[in-house]
Design a protein around this motif. Structure first.
Motif, PDB file in Angstrom:
ATOM      1  N   UNK A  49       0.890  -1.165   0.000  1.00  0.00           N
ATOM      2  CA  UNK A  49       0.000   0.000   0.000  1.00  0.00           C
ATOM      3  C   UNK A  49       0.924   1.210   0.000  1.00  0.00           C
ATOM      4  N   UNK A  50       1.016   1.894  -1.161  1.00  0.00           N
ATOM      5  CA  UNK A  50       2.042   2.927  -1.323  1.00  0.00           C
ATOM      6  C   UNK A  50       1.496   4.138  -2.086  1.00  0.00           C
ATOM      7  N   UNK A  51       1.858   5.334  -1.590  1.00  0.00           N
ATOM      8  CA  UNK A  51       1.574   6.559  -2.326  1.00  0.00           C
ATOM      9  C   UNK A  51       0.111   6.963  -2.355  1.00  0.00           C
ATOM     10  N   UNK A  52      -0.673   6.479  -1.415  1.00  0.00           N
ATOM     11  CA  UNK A  52      -2.103   6.789  -1.363  1.00  0.00           C
ATOM     12  C   UNK A  52      -2.366   7.961  -0.428  1.00  0.00           C
ATOM     13  N   UNK A  53      -3.555   8.549  -0.547  1.00  0.00           N
ATOM     14  CA  UNK A  53      -4.010   9.583   0.373  1.00  0.00           C
ATOM     15  C   UNK A  53      -5.272   9.079   1.062  1.00  0.00           C
ATOM     16  N   UNK A  54      -5.250   9.128   2.387  1.00  0.00           N
ATOM     17  CA  UNK A  54      -6.377   8.685   3.213  1.00  0.00           C
ATOM     18  C   UNK A  54      -6.906   9.900   3.973  1.00  0.00           C
ATOM     19  N   UNK A  55      -8.152  10.279   3.711  1.00  0.00           N
ATOM     20  CA  UNK A  55      -8.753  11.440   4.367  1.00  0.00           C
ATOM     21  C   UNK A  55      -9.977  10.966   5.150  1.00  0.00           C
ATOM     22  N   UNK A  56      -9.866  10.983   6.459  1.00  0.00           N
ATOM     23  CA  UNK A  56     -10.994  10.627   7.312  1.00  0.00           C
ATOM     24  C   UNK A  56     -11.338   9.154   7.350  1.00  0.00           C
ATOM     25  N   UNK A  57     -10.519   8.312   6.772  1.00  0.00           N
ATOM     26  CA  UNK A  57     -10.718   6.859   6.822  1.00  0.00           C
ATOM     27  C   UNK A  57      -9.359   6.210   6.589  1.00  0.00           C
ATOM     28  N   UNK A  58      -9.060   5.159   7.327  1.00  0.00           N
ATOM     29  CA  UNK A  58      -7.721   4.585   7.277  1.00  0.00           C
ATOM     30  C   UNK A  58      -7.681   3.125   6.890  1.00  0.00           C
ATOM     31  N   UNK A  59      -6.695   2.434   7.446  1.00  0.00           N
ATOM     32  CA  UNK A  59      -6.431   1.031   7.114  1.00  0.00           C
ATOM     33  C   UNK A  59      -6.652   0.186   8.369  1.00  0.00           C
ATOM     34  N   UNK A  60      -7.401  -0.903   8.212  1.00  0.00           N
ATOM     35  CA  UNK A  60      -7.612  -1.844   9.302  1.00  0.00           C
ATOM     36  C   UNK A  60      -7.251  -3.243   8.834  1.00  0.00           C
ATOM     37  N   UNK A  61      -6.383  -3.892   9.604  1.00  0.00           N
ATOM     38  CA  UNK A  61      -6.037  -5.287   9.362  1.00  0.00           C
ATOM     39  C   UNK A  61      -6.619  -6.039  10.549  1.00  0.00           C
ATOM     40  N   UNK A  62      -7.761  -6.687  10.319  1.00  0.00           N
ATOM     41  CA  UNK A  62      -8.554  -7.209  11.413  1.00  0.00           C
ATOM     42  C   UNK A  62      -9.158  -8.570  11.056  1.00  0.00           C
ATOM     43  N   UNK A  63      -8.338  -9.620  11.069  1.00  0.00           N
ATOM     44  CA  UNK A  63      -8.888 -10.942  10.756  1.00  0.00           C
ATOM     45  C   UNK A  63      -9.798 -11.453  11.863  1.00  0.00           C
ATOM     46  N   UNK A  64     -10.829 -12.173  11.450  1.00  0.00           N
ATOM     47  CA  UNK A  64     -11.721 -12.821  12.409  1.00  0.00           C
ATOM     48  C   UNK A  64     -11.099 -14.170  12.745  1.00  0.00           C
ATOM     49  N   UNK A  65     -10.481 -14.243  13.893  1.00  0.00           N
ATOM     50  CA  UNK A  65      -9.772 -15.449  14.284  1.00  0.00           C
ATOM     51  C   UNK A  65     -10.007 -15.742  15.755  1.00  0.00           C
TER      52      UNK A  65
END
Length: 177
Positions: free
Chosen positions: A93-109
């Motif tokens: 995940x490179x060179x992106x713009x996130x405004x008011x929302x981000x990244x979640x890595x959230x496996x159901x485990x």
């Protein structure tokens, strides 16, 4: 493999049956696409921007995510409820713009043991975060570096189940877009 109905398939094995337990899941890991998403504008999405869930190589680059109702990018891993996703093995995940929302890595485990990661090799580098951040759990080999924010620090929340992490050089800069 023989399809019996929309929900039932017959799998015939050539050899002894492994020890399956209740709620175990079978996934065809040879049928996983590579994904590249470049130069997209995802704005005011009523749900999430991208749900990523393939073992293939994934590149998310030079996109703008603007105020999605949920996460701009969700990397889940769900074989318990929706049955819609596999673990990821190579995400950039490179060179992106996130405004008011981000990244979640959230496996159901069921497990949050560091020795039982779900996802591997996720790199989040050189992005712009404006009122957005990164949260992660159950990842082996997570890199979060070189990211910028015009409004101060970037919220980065890593669960103890993450191993082999590299976090650094994430700073406030006035040149962020």
């Amino acid at each position: 493999v023989e399809r019996k109905s929309d929900t039932d398939w017959l799998l015939t094995l050539d050899g002894p049956v492994p020890d399956f337990e209740q709620n175990d899941v079978i996934d065809n890991i040879t049928w996983q696409p590579n994904i590249t998403a470049r130069n997209n504008d995802v704005s005011v999405d009523p749900v999430r921007g991208f749900l990523l869930s393939t073992r293939g190589r994934t590149i998310i680059e030079n996109n703008t995510f603007h105020r999605c109702a949920m996460d701009a990018i969700l990397i889940s891993g769900d074989a318990a409820d929706w049955f819609e996703s596999s673990p990821v093995r190579d995400v950039l995940i490179r060179g992106n713009t996130f405004i008011g929302c981000g990244i979640s890595i959230n496996p159901h485990t069921q497990s949050s043991k560091p020795e039982e990661p779900v996802h591997e090799n996720i790199r989040i580098i050189d992005n712009n975060f404006d009122a957005a951040g990164v949260s992660a759990k159950n990842v082996k080999g997570l890199t979060v570096t070189g990211n910028r924010s015009p409004g101060g620090t970037i919220a980065i929340k890593l669960d103890p189940s993450c191993t082999g992490t590299k976090v650094g050089n994430n700073e406030a800069r006035s040149d962020s877009k």
